[in-house]
Design a protein around this motif. Structure first.
Motif, PDB file in Angstrom:
ATOM      1  N   GLY A  17      61.219  69.825 -15.048  1.00 20.61           N
ATOM      2  CA  GLY A  17      60.331  70.961 -15.226  1.00 20.61           C
ATOM      3  C   GLY A  17      60.031  71.713 -13.954  1.00 20.61           C
ATOM      4  O   GLY A  17      59.724  72.891 -13.986  1.00 20.61           O
ATOM      5  N   ASN A  18      60.077  71.081 -12.806  1.00 17.72           N
ATOM      6  CA  ASN A  18      59.730  71.763 -11.565  1.00 17.72           C
ATOM      7  C   ASN A  18      60.924  72.404 -10.881  1.00 17.72           C
ATOM      8  O   ASN A  18      60.832  72.848  -9.740  1.00 17.72           O
ATOM      9  N   SER A  19      62.094  72.435 -11.536  1.00 20.66           N
ATOM     10  CA  SER A  19      63.276  72.992 -10.891  1.00 20.66           C
ATOM     11  C   SER A  19      63.107  74.480 -10.621  1.00 20.66           C
ATOM     12  O   SER A  19      63.667  75.008  -9.670  1.00 20.66           O
ATOM     13  N   ASP A  20      62.362  75.221 -11.464  1.00 17.75           N
ATOM     14  CA  ASP A  20      62.159  76.648 -11.278  1.00 17.75           C
ATOM     15  C   ASP A  20      60.677  76.986 -11.199  1.00 17.75           C
ATOM     16  O   ASP A  20      60.261  78.054 -11.630  1.00 17.75           O
ATOM     17  N   VAL A  21      59.874  76.094 -10.683  1.00 18.15           N
ATOM     18  CA  VAL A  21      58.434  76.281 -10.607  1.00 18.15           C
ATOM     19  C   VAL A  21      58.016  76.386  -9.147  1.00 18.15           C
ATOM     20  O   VAL A  21      58.419  75.577  -8.313  1.00 18.15           O
ATOM     21  N   ILE A  22      57.244  77.418  -8.839  1.00 20.75           N
ATOM     22  CA  ILE A  22      56.626  77.537  -7.525  1.00 20.75           C
ATOM     23  C   ILE A  22      55.116  77.599  -7.730  1.00 20.75           C
ATOM     24  O   ILE A  22      54.637  77.877  -8.836  1.00 20.75           O
ATOM     25  N   HIS A  23      54.394  77.320  -6.679  1.00 17.68           N
ATOM     26  CA  HIS A  23      52.932  77.264  -6.756  1.00 17.68           C
ATOM     27  C   HIS A  23      52.344  78.371  -5.873  1.00 17.68           C
ATOM     28  O   HIS A  23      52.911  78.714  -4.831  1.00 17.68           O
ATOM     29  N   ALA A  24      51.218  78.884  -6.306  1.00 20.91           N
ATOM     30  CA  ALA A  24      50.514  79.919  -5.544  1.00 20.91           C
ATOM     31  C   ALA A  24      49.035  79.576  -5.532  1.00 20.91           C
ATOM     32  O   ALA A  24      48.460  79.253  -6.579  1.00 20.91           O
ATOM     33  N   ALA A  43      59.045  94.157 -13.082  1.00 17.43           N
ATOM     34  CA  ALA A  43      59.864  93.477 -14.097  1.00 17.43           C
ATOM     35  C   ALA A  43      59.407  92.032 -14.238  1.00 17.43           C
ATOM     36  O   ALA A  43      59.130  91.349 -13.246  1.00 17.43           O
ATOM     37  N   GLU A  44      59.324  91.554 -15.478  1.00 20.02           N
ATOM     38  CA  GLU A  44      58.875  90.191 -15.726  1.00 20.02           C
ATOM     39  C   GLU A  44      59.994  89.207 -15.400  1.00 20.02           C
ATOM     40  O   GLU A  44      61.124  89.331 -15.889  1.00 20.02           O
ATOM     41  N   VAL A  45      59.682  88.233 -14.538  1.00 19.04           N
ATOM     42  CA  VAL A  45      60.664  87.223 -14.126  1.00 19.04           C
ATOM     43  C   VAL A  45      60.204  85.818 -14.468  1.00 19.04           C
ATOM     44  O   VAL A  45      60.904  84.856 -14.128  1.00 19.04           O
ATOM     45  N   GLY A  46      59.045  85.659 -15.116  1.00 20.34           N
ATOM     46  CA  GLY A  46      58.567  84.330 -15.453  1.00 20.34           C
ATOM     47  C   GLY A  46      57.201  84.368 -16.102  1.00 20.34           C
ATOM     48  O   GLY A  46      56.691  85.435 -16.468  1.00 20.34           O
ATOM     49  N   LYS A  47      56.601  83.174 -16.239  1.00 15.79           N
ATOM     50  CA  LYS A  47      55.296  83.029 -16.867  1.00 15.79           C
ATOM     51  C   LYS A  47      54.430  82.104 -16.027  1.00 15.79           C
ATOM     52  O   LYS A  47      54.932  81.272 -15.250  1.00 15.79           O
ATOM     53  N   VAL A  48      53.114  82.257 -16.181  1.00 13.44           N
ATOM     54  CA  VAL A  48      52.153  81.343 -15.555  1.00 13.44           C
ATOM     55  C   VAL A  48      52.007  80.141 -16.476  1.00 13.44           C
ATOM     56  O   VAL A  48      51.599  80.278 -17.640  1.00 13.44           O
ATOM     57  N   ARG A  49      52.346  78.955 -15.972  1.00 15.40           N
ATOM     58  CA  ARG A  49      52.275  77.770 -16.812  1.00 15.40           C
ATOM     59  C   ARG A  49      50.864  77.203 -16.867  1.00 15.40           C
ATOM     60  O   ARG A  49      50.380  76.833 -17.935  1.00 15.40           O
ATOM     61  N   ASP A  50      50.208  77.139 -15.709  1.00 15.50           N
ATOM     62  CA  ASP A  50      48.889  76.507 -15.685  1.00 15.50           C
ATOM     63  C   ASP A  50      48.100  77.060 -14.515  1.00 15.50           C
ATOM     64  O   ASP A  50      48.678  77.470 -13.489  1.00 15.50           O
ATOM     65  N   LEU A  53      41.784  74.441 -10.732  1.00 10.18           N
ATOM     66  CA  LEU A  53      40.960  74.525  -9.527  1.00 10.18           C
ATOM     67  C   LEU A  53      41.124  73.229  -8.740  1.00 10.18           C
ATOM     68  O   LEU A  53      40.838  72.144  -9.251  1.00 10.18           O
ATOM     69  N   GLU A  54      41.582  73.349  -7.489  1.00 13.99           N
ATOM     70  CA  GLU A  54      41.796  72.184  -6.640  1.00 13.99           C
ATOM     71  C   GLU A  54      41.252  72.452  -5.243  1.00 13.99           C
ATOM     72  O   GLU A  54      41.712  73.385  -4.563  1.00 13.99           O
ATOM     73  N   GLY A  55      40.279  71.651  -4.843  1.00 17.43           N
ATOM     74  CA  GLY A  55      39.747  71.752  -3.490  1.00 17.43           C
ATOM     75  C   GLY A  55      39.138  73.089  -3.151  1.00 17.43           C
ATOM     76  O   GLY A  55      39.270  73.571  -2.020  1.00 17.43           O
ATOM     77  N   GLY A  56      38.464  73.731  -4.078  1.00 15.71           N
ATOM     78  CA  GLY A  56      37.811  74.998  -3.810  1.00 15.71           C
ATOM     79  C   GLY A  56      38.721  76.205  -3.921  1.00 15.71           C
ATOM     80  O   GLY A  56      38.269  77.337  -3.717  1.00 15.71           O
ATOM     81  N   VAL A  57      39.998  76.028  -4.228  1.00 18.93           N
ATOM     82  CA  VAL A  57      40.924  77.146  -4.413  1.00 18.93           C
ATOM     83  C   VAL A  57      41.584  77.002  -5.779  1.00 18.93           C
ATOM     84  O   VAL A  57      41.612  75.922  -6.367  1.00 18.93           O
ATOM     85  N   VAL A  58      42.105  78.086  -6.269  1.00 17.99           N
ATOM     86  CA  VAL A  58      42.770  78.115  -7.570  1.00 17.99           C
ATOM     87  C   VAL A  58      44.277  78.017  -7.334  1.00 17.99           C
ATOM     88  O   VAL A  58      44.841  78.795  -6.568  1.00 17.99           O
ATOM     89  N   GLU A  59      44.908  77.050  -7.972  1.00 15.82           N
ATOM     90  CA  GLU A  59      46.357  76.886  -7.840  1.00 15.82           C
ATOM     91  C   GLU A  59      47.009  77.208  -9.183  1.00 15.82           C
ATOM     92  O   GLU A  59      46.620  76.655 -10.217  1.00 15.82           O
ATOM     93  N   ALA A  60      47.987  78.123  -9.141  1.00 21.62           N
ATOM     94  CA  ALA A  60      48.706  78.540 -10.351  1.00 21.62           C
ATOM     95  C   ALA A  60      50.157  78.076 -10.259  1.00 21.62           C
ATOM     96  O   ALA A  60      50.793  78.224  -9.204  1.00 21.62           O
ATOM     97  N   ASP A  61      50.641  77.497 -11.357  1.00 24.50           N
ATOM     98  CA  ASP A  61      52.048  77.096 -11.446  1.00 24.50           C
ATOM     99  C   ASP A  61      52.823  78.240 -12.077  1.00 24.50           C
ATOM    100  O   ASP A  61      52.540  78.657 -13.206  1.00 24.50           O
ATOM    101  N   LEU A  62      53.812  78.758 -11.347  1.00 17.79           N
ATOM    102  CA  LEU A  62      54.584  79.908 -11.797  1.00 17.79           C
ATOM    103  C   LEU A  62      55.986  79.435 -12.181  1.00 17.79           C
ATOM    104  O   LEU A  62      56.734  78.924 -11.340  1.00 17.79           O
ATOM    105  N   VAL A  63      56.348  79.601 -13.455  1.00 15.11           N
ATOM    106  CA  VAL A  63      57.663  79.208 -13.952  1.00 15.11           C
ATOM    107  C   VAL A  63      58.558  80.440 -13.930  1.00 15.11           C
ATOM    108  O   VAL A  63      58.295  81.428 -14.627  1.00 15.11           O
TER     109      VAL A  63
END
Length: 309
Positions: A17-24, A43-50, A53-63
Motif C-alpha cells: 500500500g505504501n508503494s505510491d503513498v507520500i506524506h505531508a 489535474a487530479e493525480v491521486g486521493k487523500v487516504r487519511d 493529528l500527530e504531535g501537534g501537526v496534521v499528517e495526510a497520507d497522499l495516494v
C-alpha cells in the motif's frame, strides 16, 4: 474473504500500500479529509487516504494514482479550496532536482494550510444564535449606567448602544427569520455545488483565453512599434534621396494630369488606327506601310543607337 478484504484495503497494506503513498505535514487541517483530491497544476493525480493529528501537526497520507507524475525532492504542498462550499484538496507544487520517493514526508516548512472561512462563518452563525439577547441588553444597560456621567460624549454614545441593543431584542423574531432564510440559501448553494463549480471553471478558461489573446496583441503591438522605429530610421537616413524623388514624382504627376486629355485622345485615335491597320493587313497577301519622317536623322538616331554597338 481475506483476499477480498486485502483487495479492498490494498493501499493500507504495509509492503504494497505504501508503494505510491507520500506524506505531508500541515500546521492545521484546513477542512481536509479522506477522499479529497490530490492535484498537480489543476489535474487530479491521486486521493487523500487519511488525515490524522500527530504531535501537534496534521499528517495526510497522499495516494498517487498517476504513475507519470514527477515530483522533486523540494516539492511543496498546500491545501486549497475547490468549491464555494469549502471542499478542500491538496495541490502539489513540484520543485527540486532530486526525486520524491514513495514513503517520503513533505515537512511543515514546505506546506501551507489556509484558514477555512466556511467553517468560521458556520461557527459564527451558530454562536451568534446562542447569544442570550436579554442578558446582553442588561449588561449594556448596566455599563451605560456606570459610564453615564463620565463624559458628555460617552453618555450619548452609550445611550445609542442601548437603543441598538433594545432594537435587536425587539426584532428577535425577524433576526431568527433572517437566519433561517440564510440557512435555506446555504442549502440551495449546496445543491448547486456542481453547477457553480462548472461555471467557475468555464470562467477560468475564458480568462485564460483572454489572457493569451492579450499576450498576442501585446506582441503584435511591440512588432508594429519596432517596424515604425525602423521605418523612421530609414526615412531619416534617406531624407536627401526621398525628398527629391518625391518632388520629381509630383512633377511627373502634374505633367500627366495636364496632358491627360491629350493622352486620352491619342488612345482613342490609336484604337481607330489599329482597327483600320488590322483590316488592311488582313485583306491581302501583302501591305504597304508608310512612317512619316523615318528618314529624318533626328528620328533615326535613337533607333540606330539601340541597334549599333
Amino acid at each position: 474473504m481475506l483476499v477480498v478484504l486485502a483487495s479492498l484495503n490494498l493501499n493500507r497494506l504495509p509492503l504494497v500500500g505504501n508503494s505510491d503513498v507520500i506524506h505531508a505535514r500541515f500546521a492545521e487541517a484546513g477542512g481536509l479529509r479522506g477522499g479529497d483530491s490530490v492535484m498537480v497544476s489543476g489535474a487530479e493525480v491521486g486521493k487523500v487516504r487519511d488525515v490524522v493529528l500527530e504531535g501537534g501537526v496534521v499528517e495526510a497520507d497522499l495516494v498517487l494514482t498517476d504513475a507519470d507524475v514527477e515530483l522533486g525532492d523540494l516539492t511543496e504542498a498546500r491545501i486549497v479550496t475547490t468549491t464555494l462550499l469549502g471542499r478542500a484538496a491538496v495541490e502539489l507544487v513540484p520543485a527540486g532536482d532530486g526525486a520524491l520517493e514513495a514513503g517520503d514526508t513533505i515537512p511543515v516548512e514546505r506546506t501551507d494550510a489556509p484558514y477555512s472561512i466556511t467553517s468560521a462563518l458556520n461557527r459564527l452563525t451558530t454562536e451568534s444564535g446562542e447569544i442570550d439577547k436579554a442578558a446582553l441588553q442588561r449588561a449594556i444597560d448596566q455599563a451605560s449606567g456606570v459610564l453615564e456621567g463620565s463624559r458628555d460624549s460617552v453618555g450619548p454614545a452609550l445611550r445609542g448602544i442601548t437603543d441598538i441593543s433594545r432594537a435587536i431584542a425587539a426584532n428577535d423574531e425577524q433576526l431568527a427569520t433572517l437566519l433561517d432564510r440564510a440557512t435555506r440559501v446555504t442549502d440551495v448553494l449546496a445543491d448547486r455545488d456542481q453547477e457553480i463549480a462548472s461555471l467557475l471553471t468555464a470562467g477560468e478558461s475564458l480568462f485564460a483565453e483572454l489572457d493569451a489573446r492579450q499576450r498576442v496583441i501585446e506582441a503584435l503591438l511591440e512588432s508594429a512599434q519596432m517596424l515604425a522605429d525602423q521605418l523612421q530610421g530609414v526615412l531619416e537616413e534617406n531624407t536627401q534621396v526621398i525628398g527629391p524623388a518625391l518632388r520629381q514624382l509630383n512633377s511627373i504627376v502634374e505633367v500627366l494630369n495636364r496632358n491627360r486629355k491629350a493622352i486620352q485622345d491619342t488612345l482613342v485615335g490609336l484604337r481607330g488606327y489599329a482597327t483600320a491597320f488590322g483590316d488592311a493587313a488582313s485583306t491581302g497577301p501583302w501591305f504597304d506601310a508608310y512612317i512619316q519622317n523615318l528618314t529624318d536623322p533626328a528620328t533615326l538616331a535613337p533607333i540606330l543607337s539601340g541597334i549599333l554597338p
